[in-house]
Enzyme design. Structure first.
Site, PDB file in Angstrom:
ATOM      1  N   GLU A 116       0.828  -1.220   0.000  1.00  0.00           N
ATOM      2  CA  GLU A 116       0.000   0.000   0.000  1.00  0.00           C
ATOM      3  C   GLU A 116       0.859   1.266   0.000  1.00  0.00           C
ATOM      4  OE1 GLU A 116      -2.876  -0.554  -0.720  1.00  0.00           O
ATOM      5  OE2 GLU A 116      -3.644  -2.333   0.282  1.00  0.00           O
ATOM      6  N   HIS A 139      -2.856   2.264   8.277  1.00  0.00           N
ATOM      7  CA  HIS A 139      -3.957   1.468   7.712  1.00  0.00           C
ATOM      8  C   HIS A 139      -4.107   0.194   8.528  1.00  0.00           C
ATOM      9  CE1 HIS A 139      -6.338  -0.917   4.981  1.00  0.00           C
ATOM     10  NE2 HIS A 139      -5.344  -1.758   4.762  1.00  0.00           N
ATOM     11  N   HIS A 141      -7.336  -3.123   9.770  1.00  0.00           N
ATOM     12  CA  HIS A 141      -8.587  -3.834   9.465  1.00  0.00           C
ATOM     13  C   HIS A 141      -9.411  -4.043  10.735  1.00  0.00           C
ATOM     14  CE1 HIS A 141      -6.016  -5.978   6.084  1.00  0.00           C
ATOM     15  NE2 HIS A 141      -6.245  -4.709   5.799  1.00  0.00           N
ATOM     16  N   GLU A 169     -18.116  11.852  22.328  1.00  0.00           N
ATOM     17  CA  GLU A 169     -16.881  12.542  21.945  1.00  0.00           C
ATOM     18  C   GLU A 169     -16.466  12.333  20.490  1.00  0.00           C
ATOM     19  OE1 GLU A 169     -13.974  12.835  24.943  1.00  0.00           O
ATOM     20  OE2 GLU A 169     -15.562  13.602  26.232  1.00  0.00           O
ATOM     21  N   HIS A 210     -12.957  -3.500   3.559  1.00  0.00           N
ATOM     22  CA  HIS A 210     -11.525  -3.751   3.689  1.00  0.00           C
ATOM     23  C   HIS A 210     -10.947  -3.232   5.016  1.00  0.00           C
ATOM     24  CE1 HIS A 210      -7.316  -3.903   1.701  1.00  0.00           C
ATOM     25  NE2 HIS A 210      -7.161  -3.655   2.994  1.00  0.00           N
TER      26      HIS A 210
HETATM   27  P1  13P Z   1       1.025  -5.391   3.135  1.00  0.00           P
HETATM   28  O1  13P Z   1       1.426  -6.684   3.840  1.00  0.00           O
HETATM   29  O2  13P Z   1       1.603  -5.310   1.758  1.00  0.00           O
HETATM   30  O3  13P Z   1       1.355  -4.191   4.002  1.00  0.00           O
HETATM   31  O4  13P Z   1      -0.549  -5.426   2.924  1.00  0.00           O
HETATM   32  C1  13P Z   1      -1.420  -5.540   4.010  1.00  0.00           C
HETATM   33  C2  13P Z   1      -2.722  -4.877   3.764  1.00  0.00           C
HETATM   34  O5  13P Z   1      -3.423  -4.545   4.700  1.00  0.00           O
HETATM   35  C3  13P Z   1      -3.149  -4.607   2.357  1.00  0.00           C
HETATM   36  O6  13P Z   1      -4.211  -3.726   2.325  1.00  0.00           O
HETATM   37 ZN    ZN Z   2      -5.447  -3.760   4.158  1.00  0.00          ZN
END
Ligand code: 13P
Ligand code: ZN
Length: 270
Positions: A116, A139, A141, A169, A210
């Site tokens: 990413e 980033h 999940h 909040e 995602h």
């Molecule tokens: P990477 O292992 O390449 O960082 O990818 C993980 C991920 O969350 C892809 O969206």
């Molecule tokens: Zn991801």
């Protein structure tokens, strides 16, 4: 040279990846972080003339030439960062209009920066335009936010209002709201550009089905943003199937605006 494993930015990165894993936000290799470093901070720990490898980035970002970044590696597990930071992390300096990255430290198994990387670097460019103090793109999940993207409209105003209503909040922590992208193929320049565009108006960008991107001036602020949105999503999932008897009204949101000296995103409150 000082030991880079004791550098405050490294200690903070290791703590943050470990904490994110503990929160369940980064299964397997899920998630990635990039931290923009100051040249003077890096110079205490590394010889910046000593380039280990030069890696093509596959995109252009002239604004970032000469900038240093600490970045998680692709395919690497956040849970392992604390045990082998030099394998799971790398320090890079961009050059040639951002089209190449000089590796100065890390990825010792021959690894590469996160897949990413385009979304991260393009988001840095975007956030620096809005706030020159921005240093972090993160980033991950988180399960509840992800779950909400399956059962809630992805309309940004509606999505933001739902999260704001889940904890008092929320509007204080992210008054600009949450931007949302529909499902797109990850790891591409296209999703990178789309994310960066969304980053011009908010520090949080949800990727439908995602995960989420956060940006901020330090790891604590960025972690806290995602943590707050994720908590709101958790509460939504606890109540979404139940009759709603009470809520936080727009009138009450306006009281919060006054009390905390913030302004909710234009047009998001009635
Ligand atoms: P990477 O292992 O390449 O960082 O990818 C993980 C991920 O969350 C892809 O969206
Ligand atoms: Zn991801």
């Amino acid at each position: 040279m000082k030991n880079i494993l004791n550098a405050p930015f490294m200690v903070e990165m290791i703590r943050t990846t470990t904490n994110m894993y503990a929160h369940g936000w980064d299964e397997r290799n899920g998630g990635n972080i990039s931290v923009m470093l100051e040249e003077k901070d890096v110079a205490e720990y590394l010889d910046s003339d000593c380039v280990l490898r030069t890696i093509p980035t596959g995109f252009t970002a002239p604004e970032l030439d000469g900038r240093y970044f600490l970045v998680t590696g692709t395919g690497k597990y956040f849970k392992n960062v604390q045990y082998a930071p030099d394998v799971n992390l790398g320090i890079l300096r961009l050059k040639d209009k951002g089209q190449q990255a000089d590796l100065l430290w890390g990825y010792t198994d021959g690894g590469l920066f996160t897949s990413e990387f385009p979304a991260h670097m393009m988001s840095h460019v975007a956030r620096l335009k809005v706030n020159p103090e921005n240093r972090i793109v993160m980033h991950c999940h988180p399960a509840n936010l992800l779950a909400v993207t399956y059962v809630h409209t992805l309309d940004e105003r509606e999505f933001t209002r739902t999260l704001w209503q889940m904890c008092t909040e929320c509007i204080v922590v992210f008054p600009e709201g949450v931007n949302v992208l529909p499902w797109m193929l990850c790891g591409t320049n296209e999703i990178g550009m789309a994310t960066a565009e969304k980053m011009l108006t908010a520090r949080l960008v949800v990727w439908g089905q995602h995960g989420i991107y956060g940006a901020g001036k330090d790891l604590d602020e960025t972690f806290g943003l995602i943590e707050t949105a994720e908590k709101a999503a958790e509460i939504y999932l606890k109540i979404a199937h139940l009759p709603r008897i009470n809520t936080i009204t727009d009138e009450q949101m306006h009281l919060l605006e006054k009390r905390f000296g913030i302004k909710g995103r234009e047009g998001y409150l009635d």
